[in-house]
Motif scaffolding. Structure first.
Motif, mmCIF file in Angstrom:
data_model
loop_
_atom_site.group_PDB
_atom_site.id
_atom_site.type_symbol
_atom_site.label_atom_id
_atom_site.label_comp_id
_atom_site.label_asym_id
_atom_site.label_seq_id
_atom_site.Cartn_x
_atom_site.Cartn_y
_atom_site.Cartn_z
ATOM 1 N N GLU A 23 112.668 32.679 107.113
ATOM 2 C CA GLU A 23 112.241 33.956 106.531
ATOM 3 C C GLU A 23 113.225 34.428 105.467
ATOM 4 N N ALA A 24 114.523 34.245 105.705
ATOM 5 C CA ALA A 24 115.535 34.674 104.741
ATOM 6 C C ALA A 24 115.410 33.897 103.433
ATOM 7 N N ARG A 25 115.221 32.567 103.538
ATOM 8 C CA ARG A 25 115.100 31.747 102.323
ATOM 9 C C ARG A 25 113.792 32.051 101.593
ATOM 10 N N LEU A 26 112.710 32.208 102.368
ATOM 11 C CA LEU A 26 111.427 32.504 101.741
ATOM 12 C C LEU A 26 111.457 33.870 101.065
ATOM 13 N N THR A 27 112.089 34.851 101.708
ATOM 14 C CA THR A 27 112.178 36.193 101.116
ATOM 15 C C THR A 27 112.991 36.165 99.830
ATOM 16 N N GLU A 28 114.044 35.387 99.814
ATOM 17 C CA GLU A 28 114.830 35.256 98.579
ATOM 18 C C GLU A 28 113.974 34.707 97.447
ATOM 19 N N LEU A 29 113.141 33.707 97.749
ATOM 20 C CA LEU A 29 112.240 33.147 96.742
ATOM 21 C C LEU A 29 111.215 34.184 96.299
ATOM 22 N N MET A 30 110.580 34.859 97.263
ATOM 23 C CA MET A 30 109.565 35.855 96.907
ATOM 24 C C MET A 30 110.163 37.004 96.118
ATOM 25 N N ASN A 31 111.373 37.431 96.477
ATOM 26 C CA ASN A 31 112.024 38.523 95.741
ATOM 27 C C ASN A 31 112.341 38.125 94.308
ATOM 28 N N ARG A 32 112.676 36.855 94.121
ATOM 29 C CA ARG A 32 112.967 36.411 92.756
ATOM 30 C C ARG A 32 111.726 36.494 91.880
ATOM 31 N N PHE A 33 110.590 36.064 92.420
ATOM 32 C CA PHE A 33 109.345 36.157 91.650
ATOM 33 C C PHE A 33 108.919 37.614 91.474
ATOM 34 N N ALA A 34 109.076 38.428 92.522
ATOM 35 C CA ALA A 34 108.697 39.837 92.418
ATOM 36 C C ALA A 34 109.566 40.563 91.406
ATOM 37 N N THR A 35 110.864 40.250 91.393
ATOM 38 C CA THR A 35 111.771 40.885 90.436
ATOM 39 C C THR A 35 111.404 40.503 89.016
ATOM 40 N N ASP A 36 111.065 39.229 88.799
ATOM 41 C CA ASP A 36 110.650 38.803 87.455
ATOM 42 C C ASP A 36 109.389 39.527 87.016
ATOM 43 N N ARG A 37 108.438 39.665 87.932
ATOM 44 C CA ARG A 37 107.189 40.346 87.585
ATOM 45 C C ARG A 37 107.445 41.819 87.262
ATOM 46 N N MET A 38 108.276 42.482 88.058
ATOM 47 C CA MET A 38 108.581 43.888 87.790
ATOM 48 C C MET A 38 109.361 44.042 86.490
ATOM 49 N N ARG A 39 110.250 43.099 86.212
ATOM 50 C CA ARG A 39 111.003 43.146 84.953
ATOM 51 C C ARG A 39 110.064 43.014 83.767
ATOM 52 N N GLN A 40 109.088 42.123 83.856
ATOM 53 C CA GLN A 40 108.124 41.955 82.767
ATOM 54 C C GLN A 40 107.261 43.197 82.594
ATOM 55 N N GLU A 41 106.817 43.778 83.693
ATOM 56 C CA GLU A 41 106.015 45.001 83.604
ATOM 57 C C GLU A 41 106.828 46.146 83.021
ATOM 58 N N ALA A 42 108.100 46.241 83.417
ATOM 59 C CA ALA A 42 108.954 47.298 82.871
ATOM 60 C C ALA A 42 109.187 47.094 81.377
ATOM 61 N N ALA A 43 109.329 45.839 80.963
ATOM 62 C CA ALA A 43 109.520 45.557 79.531
ATOM 63 C C ALA A 43 108.280 45.948 78.742
ATOM 64 N N GLN A 44 107.101 45.661 79.269
ATOM 65 C CA GLN A 44 105.866 46.084 78.606
ATOM 66 C C GLN A 44 105.802 47.604 78.513
ATOM 67 N N SER A 45 106.187 48.285 79.601
ATOM 68 C CA SER A 45 106.157 49.748 79.606
ATOM 69 C C SER A 45 107.129 50.326 78.581
ATOM 70 N N ARG A 46 108.314 49.704 78.436
ATOM 71 C CA ARG A 46 109.278 50.193 77.434
ATOM 72 C C ARG A 46 108.725 50.059 76.029
ATOM 73 N N ILE A 47 108.024 48.957 75.764
ATOM 74 C CA ILE A 47 107.440 48.779 74.429
ATOM 75 C C ILE A 47 106.406 49.865 74.165
ATOM 76 N N VAL A 48 105.581 50.156 75.164
ATOM 77 C CA VAL A 48 104.581 51.220 75.007
ATOM 78 C C VAL A 48 105.269 52.559 74.736
ATOM 79 N N THR A 49 106.360 52.825 75.463
ATOM 80 C CA THR A 49 107.083 54.088 75.261
ATOM 81 C C THR A 49 107.670 54.166 73.862
ATOM 82 N N LEU A 50 108.192 53.051 73.350
ATOM 83 C CA LEU A 50 108.786 53.048 72.011
ATOM 84 C C LEU A 50 107.759 53.347 70.931
ATOM 85 N N PHE A 51 106.491 53.100 71.222
ATOM 86 C CA PHE A 51 105.449 53.476 70.273
ATOM 87 C C PHE A 51 105.313 54.993 70.174
ATOM 88 N N GLY A 52 106.084 55.718 70.988
ATOM 89 C CA GLY A 52 106.164 57.163 70.829
ATOM 90 C C GLY A 52 106.711 57.559 69.476
#
Length: 478
Positions: free
Chosen positions: A328-357
């Protein structure tokens, strides 16, 4: 009486006699009142429902009978995100991201029960709420009221008289600006009332006050734009056309372009695609349900050496539980890595939208509004992280019970031996290891820090328009 105040007072008198202004104002006021009441009722009902569901989920988990710990790992648990008080004004991404997650072993599930999955754009107009009306309808009302605020004086000849009497163009522009500010201030009363309501419901006063201030700044930007166009354009029809085009561009077209630009600039793969890639890597980690999987050979050697044991049967703990916790510890580390990448990408998209302010104050106020209300993407990401921490803690707690409370011999024979199966059932009091979960908004200072960029963008708009107004006022001549 000061000339600026006198000019503003005359404008207010003129608007009070105008049927067009009164009808338009009445329509907007009714929409604001009805939408505000409905949103407050809906958010209050949703909040009470989710809190009750959270309490029910916890009570159900705690009330489970004696079981094998790993059955409780798969039985799972639910976590709910109750709306913050200011969601009564701006529901933000709540309608498109989901408000509950099913937590279970070996998986990171997505949030469920979004109100409108089809409106999945960041902060899109999933449901009508007071924030949408302020962002879209109030600028139109200011355009209807004020597009001819200076040009009317040109057409009637009163502007030349005022200038000939020694009134400066800046004083005239100041009076007109004060008149528009008075209208904007009047329509800020509903958001101020909702802010007071949210404070009474537990919201931080700083967050509520800054939300009101952000919309005051937004309406000031539009009032300044209306006044600038009325100063620079020579015909009322042209001024109305320019302002309506500006509204279409700033409020509707640029936000769509911003969302498309964010998606194009940051290529975020879909969840199904990410899960397929993750599953390919997950296979190399081994199957935590199979203690004999070769992937755990090195772990077995390490544990046997640590406890100076010749076989797993001689270990002072249940080898199956050790494998379950390690897997479970190893699998969670793997899942967290993918989840963190996905959240980072979504946050980057959101920042670009905000900069269009920079090109749209509507985007800027939307970003500031969601952030201050505690209904933005960053808050949703924190909900995902906190629920994952809750999931990992209770799963690993159950795995620890699996390793320490059950014998390996009984655990290995429980499928074939009813007596062994009975001995592998842990007392139900052990389920109290689950922590209660109540999701709370970020502190007001943290939200204000995140909202600083869109607030700065709106302030930049206001400063730039103020300079344009000053230049236009200097050009006024008898």
């Amino acid at each position: 009486m000061n000339i600026v105040l006198r000019i503003a007072r005359e404008e207010w008198r003129l608007w009070a006699r105008s049927r067009v202004v009164l009808v338009a104002s009445l329509i907007v006021a009714v929409l604001l009142a009805v939408t505000s009441v409905l949103t407050v009722m809906r958010v209050g009902e949703e909040g009470a429902k989710r809190i009750a569901q959270q309490q029910s989920a916890e009570a159900t988990f705690f009330a489970q009978p004696d079981r094998h710990p790993h059955r409780m790992v798969h039985y799972g648990h639910y976590a709910f995100r109750a709306p913050p008080p200011l969601a009564a004004f701006d529901t933000g991404v709540d309608a498109v991201t989901g408000q509950s997650i099913f937590l279970e072993g070996h998986r990171q599930n997505t949030a469920m029960f979004a109100d409108t999955r089809s409106a999945a754009d960041l902060g899109g107009f999933a449901t009508l709420n007071p924030a949408n009306l302020y962002q879209l309808l109030l600028p139109l009302l200011l355009i209807i009221i004020g597009h001819g605020i200076v040009l009317r004086e040109h057409e009637s000849g009163t502007l030349a008289v005022m200038l000939a009497q020694g009134q400066s163009g800046l004083a005239i522009a100041g009076g007109k600006a004060l008149a528009l500010a008075g209208v904007a201030g009047l329509f800020l009363l509903p958001v101020a009332a909702l802010a007071i309501y949210s404070v009474a419901a537990g919201e931080a006063p700083l967050a509520a006050a800054m939300l009101v201030a952000s919309y005051a700044l937004y309406l000031a930007v539009w009032a300044a734009l209306v006044l600038a166009v009325s100063l620079l354009v020579r015909q009322r029809s042209a001024a109305l056309g320019v302002l309506v085009f500006a509204w279409l561009l700033v409020a509707l077209i640029v936000p769509r372009l911003a969302i498309n630009a964010g998606s194009a600039a940051v290529d975020a793969p879909g969840k199904i695609e990410s899960d397929l890639v993750m599953l390919a890597q997950q296979r190399a980690l081994g199957d935590g349900h199979n203690a004999a999987d070769p992937a755990f050979d090195s772990l077995q050697k390490q544990v046997l050496e640590q406890y100076n044991a010749a076989s797993i049967e001689e270990l002072p703990m249940n080898w199956r539980g050790v494998v379950a916790g390690h897997s479970e510890a190893r699998l969670t580390e793997l899942m967290n890595r993918f989840a963190t990448d996905r959240m980072r990408q979504e946050a980057a998209q959101s920042r670009i939208v905000t900069l269009f302010g920079l090109a749209s104050p509507t985007l800027a106020v939307g970003a500031a509004s969601r952030t201050l209300a505690g209904t933005d993407l960053a808050t949703h990401h924190r909900f995902l992280r906190e629920t994952e921490a809750l999931r990992f803690d209770f799963v690993q707690g159950l795995n620890h019970l699996h390793a320490t409370a059950l014998s390996y011999a009984d655990d290995a024979q429980r499928s074939a031996d009813p007596a062994a199966e009975a001995r592998t059932r842990v007392n139900a009091e052990a389920w109290q290891l689950l922590d209660t979960f109540r999701f709370m908004p970020d502190p007001a200072t943290a939200r204000l820090a995140r909202a600083s960029l869109p607030l700065a963008l709106m302030l930049g708009w206001l400063v730039a328009l103020t300079f344009i107004i000053a230049a236009g006022a200097h050009r006024l001549k008898p």
